[in-house]
Design an enzyme around this catalytic site. Structure first.
Site, PDB file in Angstrom:
ATOM      1  N   HIS A 187       8.518  -0.399   8.312  1.00  0.00           N
ATOM      2  CA  HIS A 187       8.411  -1.504   8.988  1.00  0.00           C
ATOM      3  C   HIS A 187       9.544  -2.099   9.649  1.00  0.00           C
ATOM      4  O   HIS A 187      10.960  -1.641   9.159  1.00  0.00           O
ATOM      5  CB  HIS A 187       8.136  -2.865   7.860  1.00  0.00           C
ATOM      6  CG  HIS A 187       6.626  -2.732   7.261  1.00  0.00           C
ATOM      7  ND1 HIS A 187       6.527  -2.854   5.868  1.00  0.00           N
ATOM      8  CD2 HIS A 187       5.446  -2.646   8.009  1.00  0.00           C
ATOM      9  CE1 HIS A 187       5.004  -2.642   5.838  1.00  0.00           C
ATOM     10  NE2 HIS A 187       4.474  -2.525   7.060  1.00  0.00           N
ATOM     11  N   CYS A 246       8.653  -8.376   1.261  1.00  0.00           N
ATOM     12  CA  CYS A 246       7.291  -8.117   1.217  1.00  0.00           C
ATOM     13  C   CYS A 246       6.393  -8.706   0.011  1.00  0.00           C
ATOM     14  O   CYS A 246       5.222  -8.925   0.042  1.00  0.00           O
ATOM     15  CB  CYS A 246       7.042  -6.610   1.160  1.00  0.00           C
ATOM     16  SG  CYS A 246       7.936  -5.725  -0.096  1.00  0.00           S
TER      17      CYS A 246
HETATM   18  C1  CIR Z   1       2.378   0.144   2.247  1.00  0.00           C
HETATM   19  O1  CIR Z   1       2.768   1.300   2.308  1.00  0.00           O
HETATM   20  O2  CIR Z   1       1.581  -0.737   2.600  1.00  0.00           O
HETATM   21  C2  CIR Z   1       3.152  -0.197   0.648  1.00  0.00           C
HETATM   22  N1  CIR Z   1       3.226   0.690  -0.278  1.00  0.00           N
HETATM   23  C3  CIR Z   1       4.446  -0.836   0.855  1.00  0.00           C
HETATM   24  C4  CIR Z   1       4.609  -2.086   1.615  1.00  0.00           C
HETATM   25  C5  CIR Z   1       5.704  -2.952   1.760  1.00  0.00           C
HETATM   26  N2  CIR Z   1       5.616  -3.946   2.682  1.00  0.00           N
HETATM   27  C6  CIR Z   1       6.714  -4.504   3.196  1.00  0.00           C
HETATM   28  O3  CIR Z   1       7.613  -4.136   2.908  1.00  0.00           O
HETATM   29  N3  CIR Z   1       6.163  -5.756   4.016  1.00  0.00           N
END
Ligand code: CIR
Length: 260
Positions: free
Chosen positions: A163, A250
């Site tokens: 991201h 997140c």
């Molecule tokens: C994903 O791949 O969607 C989750 N394992 C990790 C998401 C992390 N989100 C973020 O950093 N905004």
């Protein structure tokens, strides 16, 4: 401390071991430890003036703890995203229920995809990473939805990470922390950019709340760099969430409580 913000969070799911992974190899995740780390994270949010409001747990949704990806909450409106990973779309309804109390809601729709982790708000500009999760259709929709509220939306190319906020986050007024291998400082003219320690490539994800920065203990060299330029760092251990490609931004959606 006076409460200034609401922080929506969600308990770690017992199925987190089945999380989406894009860049990391799958490693065992200690669920009990992940829960304890998440509690400490929430305590950090409270210590900085957030009222933590947990969403209902979603035991069957492995990535549901990463609530940031499901919405972008601005002072005037909240945008419900359409996450790039299909497995994450069932996380949406409970976020809608919680947010509709606080903000008018608008939504990204097919064929657009957008993850909140790709959106960095700096003043009235939203920088959005073009990533494996957020496509140009989603970014274009975001621009159209927010134009009338006076926001600009700028698409930013990204390489090597999940991201935009894996590569760059805000650590103070006009001050960014970034990994120059994944994002160019030239995309942020007028901002002071602090580079992460090159030995800690995942170190650019920091969470600014008021004057404090919640930050993983996993990146001590970068922490020292921040402290040496006067950033107030509050350390939190999030090793188990890092294994799921999450970190500190997140795990919450932070916004002003307009009713107070
Ligand atoms: C994903 O791949 O969607 C989750 N394992 C990790 C998401 C992390 N989100 C973020 O950093 N905004």
């Amino acid at each position: 401390m006076t409460v200034q913000w609401i922080a929506l969070t969600r308990p770690v799911s017992p199925s987190i071991a089945r999380c989406e992974l894009t860049y990391l190899e799958r490693q065992p995740i200690d669920y009990d430890l992940a829960q304890r780390q998440h509690h400490s994270y929430q305590a950090c949010l409270e210590s900085l003036g957030c009222r933590v409001e947990p969403l209902p747990s979603e035991p069957e949704l492995p990535d549901a703890v990463f609530v940031e990806d499901i919405a972008i909450v601005l002072d005037e409106v909240a945008v419900i995203t359409r996450p790039g990973a299909e497995s994450r779309r069932p996380e949406i309804p409970s976020v809608v229920s919680a947010l509709q109390v606080y903000r008018p809601l608008v939504s990204i729709v097919t064929p657009g995809t957008l993850d909140g982790g790709d959106v960095l708000l700096l003043d009235k500009t939203l920088y959005v990473g073009i990533s494996s999760r957020s496509n140009l259709a989603g970014i274009e929709q975001l621009r159209a939805l927010l134009e009338s509220y006076g926001y600009d939306v700028l698409a930013v190319p990204l390489t090597g990470c999940l991201h935009l906020k894996s590569a760059v986050t805000q650590i103070g007024k006009g001050h960014l922390l970034l990994n120059p291998h994944w994002i160019s400082p030239a995309d942020f003219p007028g901002y002071r950019c602090l580079e992460i320690d090159p030995g800690e490539p995942h170190a650019a994800n920091a969470l600014l709340v008021g004057d404090g920065v919640i930050y993983p203990t996993a990146y001590p060299q970068t922490r020292m760099r921040m402290e040496s330029v006067g950033v107030q760092v509050i350390s939190v251990e999030v090793s188990e969430l890092i294994k799921a490609e999450g970190a500190v931004t997140c795990c919450s959606l932070i916004f002003k409580d307009n009713s107070s």
